[in-house]
Design an enzyme around this catalytic site. Sequence first.
Site, PDB file in Angstrom:
ATOM      1  N   ASP A 139       1.079  -1.315   0.157  1.00 47.54           N
ATOM      2  CA  ASP A 139      -0.194  -0.165  -0.158  1.00 47.54           C
ATOM      3  C   ASP A 139       0.775   1.121   0.178  1.00 47.54           C
ATOM      4  O   ASP A 139       2.081   1.129   0.190  1.00 47.54           O
ATOM      5  CB  ASP A 139      -0.872  -0.320   1.189  1.00 47.54           C
ATOM      6  N   ASP A 154     -10.797   2.010  -2.611  1.00 46.80           N
ATOM      7  CA  ASP A 154     -11.474   0.872  -2.383  1.00 46.80           C
ATOM      8  C   ASP A 154     -12.715   0.832  -2.520  1.00 46.80           C
ATOM      9  O   ASP A 154     -13.330   1.620  -2.190  1.00 46.80           O
ATOM     10  CB  ASP A 154     -10.928   0.814  -0.502  1.00 46.80           C
TER      11      ASP A 154
END
Length: 433
Positions: free
Chosen positions: A158, A219
Site C-alpha cells: 500500500d 477501495d
Amino acid sequence: MRFAVALCVLALFVATLALDNGLMRTPPMGWLAWERFRCDIDCQNDPKNCISEVLFRDMADRLAEDGWRELGYVYVNIDDCWASKDRDSNGRLQADPKRFPSGIPNLASYIHDRGLKLGIYGDMGTLTCGGYPGTPLDKITIDAQTFADWKVDMLKFDGCYSNATEQEQGYPAMSKALNATGRPIGYSCSWPAYQGGLPPKVNYTQLGEICNLWRNYGDIEDSWNSVLSIADWFFNNQDVLQPAAGPGRWNDPDMLVVGDFGLSMDQSRSQMALWAIMAAPLFMSNDLRTISSGARTILQNKVAIGISQDPMGIQGRRLIKEKSGIEVFWRPLSDKASALVFFSRRTDMPYRYQASLGQLNYTTGSYKIYDVFAEREMPTLKDSTHFVVSINPSGVVMWYISAPADQENTHIGGKLRGPAFHRHANGISPIVL
C-alpha cells in the site's frame, strides 16, 4: 483479419513487458480480509472475527474443504493491522503476539499444508493505513527478506503515509528486493491508486515491468453504488487500461463483495461477470464460514471462472452503452471463443434487449451459446438471427460463445478500440433466449 493481427501484436507486447517472475499468468484468485473484516482487533470480545491467526486458519480450512481451492481460489491474504506496533530488536516486522501467537511462519505452514498460498500486507510509508509500522525506503530490503523467510507467497504493498517521490523510488525497489530473495512472491502495487490511476502520472509500461497486479482506483465498499462506480471508471478508461493488462500483469478493481450484505443476487452476478470480463483478480472478501448457498453458487460458477482465467489474458471491453440503460461487454477468449455480457443499469423491471451477433460485429456463421449463470446451452445462433435477452434490473446475462469450426476468429473486423455499431431494423421477429 485486422483484429486477429491486433490480438497477436497485443499478446507479444504483453509477453515482452510483463514482470519476469513467472507468477500470476492468469488473474490471481483467493480470499482477502480487508473489506469484510477491516481492522477488527478486538479479539477479547469478537474472537471469531478479529484479525488473528484464528480467522486466517478458518478461511484456509474453508477454501480447502468447501471446493474453492480446486476452482483456483488459492490465496489466503492478510491485510492491514496484523503487525505489532513495534519492530523486533533486529529491526524486523513482527506479528502481534496476542493475535498471532504462533507467528506468521507457522501460519504459512498451516496454509501451505492445505495446498494454499499466503499473502501479506505492507505499506511503503512510515505507517500503514491502519497506523502500524510501514516500510520506508530504508526498510525495504529487510522487509522483503523477512517475508521471504516467512515463506509468504504474495505481498500487497500500500501507499499510505508516503509521498509521490518516495513511491517512485519505493515501488520499484520493493520489486527488486522481492526478486532478490529468490522466493517467488507475487507483487501487488497500490501505486497507481495514489496517483489518480491514469497517465501521465501513471506509467503502465513501468508497472508491468515491476508488478504482477496493481490497484488503479479507490477501495471497494459493500454497496452496489461502489461496485458500479468502480466498473464505470474502469470501462470509461478502457482505452488506457486494457493494453496494460495481460499474463503476469493485471489491473485490479479490488475485491469481490459477493456474499456480504450490500448486493442482491442479481447485483452479485453482475459483479462476478464484469470482473471476469475485465480479467480482474478474483479476491473474495466475505465470511466463507457463513456464506449463503446463492453467493457460493455465483462465486463457484466454473464457466465464469474459466472466462476470468482465460490464458490469453486479454482484458475485455464495453462495446455498447444504450440510452435505455443497457450495456454490452465483450472479451476475446482462447480457442476462437468469446464472452458477452448484457448488463442492465435499470431499476424498474426486466428489460427485453434485442440485437444480433452480426450487429455486435461477429462474422458470418453459426455460434454455440452457453448461458453462464443459467448454466444451460442455448439454441445455436446465426450471426444474422435477431434475439431477445431479458435482463433483470442491475443484473446481467452472460454468454460463453464458441466459434464456428470453419471460422478463424469470432470477432474479426472490429478493432481493439471497439467496432462501430448499427441498431437493428424494426419489424424483424427475434428469437427469445
